[in-house]
Design an enzyme around this catalytic site. Sequence first.
Site, PDB file in Angstrom:
ATOM      1  N   LYS A  32       0.842  -1.210   0.000  1.00 38.20           N
ATOM      2  CA  LYS A  32       0.000   0.000   0.000  1.00 38.20           C
ATOM      3  C   LYS A  32       0.873   1.253   0.000  1.00 38.20           C
ATOM      4  O   LYS A  32       2.079   1.171   0.276  1.00 38.20           O
ATOM      5  CB  LYS A  32      -0.903  -0.020   1.237  1.00 38.20           C
ATOM      6  N   TYR A 260      13.082  31.275   7.200  1.00 37.79           N
ATOM      7  CA  TYR A 260      11.847  31.898   7.685  1.00 37.79           C
ATOM      8  C   TYR A 260      11.849  31.986   9.210  1.00 37.79           C
ATOM      9  O   TYR A 260      12.205  31.023   9.893  1.00 37.79           O
ATOM     10  CB  TYR A 260      10.634  31.064   7.264  1.00 37.79           C
TER      11      TYR A 260
HETATM   12  C1  LIG Z   1      -0.214  -1.725   6.869  1.00 46.15           C
HETATM   13  C2  LIG Z   1      -0.764  -3.032   7.273  1.00 46.15           C
HETATM   14  C3  LIG Z   1       0.071  -4.123   7.539  1.00 46.15           C
HETATM   15  C4  LIG Z   1       1.567  -4.026   7.568  1.00 46.15           C
HETATM   16  O1  LIG Z   1       1.993  -3.450   8.758  1.00 46.15           O
HETATM   17  P1  LIG Z   1       3.557  -3.355   9.076  1.00 46.15           P
HETATM   18  O2  LIG Z   1       3.618  -2.858  10.465  1.00 46.15           O
HETATM   19  O3  LIG Z   1       4.107  -2.359   8.105  1.00 46.15           O
HETATM   20  O4  LIG Z   1       4.105  -4.700   8.857  1.00 46.15           O
HETATM   21  C5  LIG Z   1      -0.511  -5.345   7.789  1.00 46.15           C
HETATM   22  N1  LIG Z   1      -1.849  -5.493   7.807  1.00 46.15           N
HETATM   23  C6  LIG Z   1      -2.672  -4.459   7.595  1.00 46.15           C
HETATM   24  C7  LIG Z   1      -4.124  -4.677   7.629  1.00 46.15           C
HETATM   25  C8  LIG Z   1      -2.173  -3.196   7.332  1.00 46.15           C
HETATM   26  O5  LIG Z   1      -3.000  -2.163   7.107  1.00 46.15           O
END
Ligand SMILES: *Cc1c(COP(=O)(O)O)cnc(C)c1O
Length: 364
Positions: A32, A260
């Site tokens: 993702k 800034y």
């Molecule tokens: C993002 C996610 C993971 C992975 O989590 P990590 O801590 O990066 O291993 C696993 N399962 C779900 C449902 C997630 O949303």
Amino acid sequence: MRAFVEVDLKAIAKNIKWIKRGTKAEILAVVKADAYGHGLIPVAKTALKAGATWLGVALLEEALLLRKAKIKAPLIAWLTPPGEDLVAAIKNDIQLAVPSVAHLKLIEAAGKKAKRTPKVHIEVDTGMTRGGLLSEWPEFLKVISKSKVDVIGFWSHFARADEPGQSSNTAQEKLFNKRLLELMNVGVIPQYIHFANSAATLTIPAVHNQIVRVGIAMYGLSPDVVHMGSSKDLGLTPAMTVKAVVHLVKDVPKGSPVGYGATEKTKSDTKLAIISMGYSDGIPRPTSNAAGVFVGGKRAPIIGRVSMDQFVVDLGKNSRVKAGDIATVIGGKGYSIDEWASAAGTINYEIVTRIASRVPRIYS
Ligand SMILES: *Cc1c(COP(=O)(O)O)cnc(C)c1O
């Protein structure tokens, strides 16, 4: 190219293989958010080649991009709010999470339209109090056995797996097993049980089940540097390095206000370099003094506030760095992803996922 991200795909393959050695479960590579900023398609292909057999994404559009790239591995999209094109999902053989009765109805209706049985993964809330079935569970049990979906999986997510030994982990595990039994008692037997994220994959073998969902560890990063140690401690190799071209170098007298708000002044006569990246590229703004770059063989800390497209580092009076030199900004020989995270008061996940798409990815 004024700035770029180097993605070491060999490191990702190595991390997958390393994780695979520690489990009998199948590996679902979590890709993702553009593979945590590393690039969706190259990372997905690398992960599958290295031994992952499943892919997981949050959004339907991420899943559709994978299918468009002709990637055929089993694939779950777990965040599809009402209004998403579930017909397209089902036609593209994208498996969907079911976190409520309403979602189940929408998926069934889409299956009817697509003239295919949707493949689903029942998501239960076991204590994170985010996604998944909670108070609706008894009602869900009444409808699921009669529903027109193919229940492939049963899953939940840990809230504190990155704190090994936390009692809430065992509490979640207990409720998970109870829910699974209740589901099987109404005649629904999922093929794949999955619960573990990276942290649980690395520390709680008892919850590996048939699939482990590995995200951050695949990218070579620790789920929690405080409770689990660094990448190195965990045997992982970070895959991302961010580099930028030095835009300008100049001599500046002692006492010059920088950036800034003039939040900092040079403490002595010195040389400053202007680096051609800023917060719009994903360089966290509140990192003055606490992070910086590696250039000319040494570290140069940020001085003053990070701007939208640039920030300033203090090279020191005798530096021989010049405009056009390449500075390592994040990772590699520079300040590590974890150092940037700590400087910005956040976690490594946020540093890598927020490197903007306008920064090109280069693969090796
Ligand atoms: C993002 C996610 C993971 C992975 O989590 P990590 O801590 O990066 O291993 C696993 N399962 C779900 C449902 C997630 O949303």
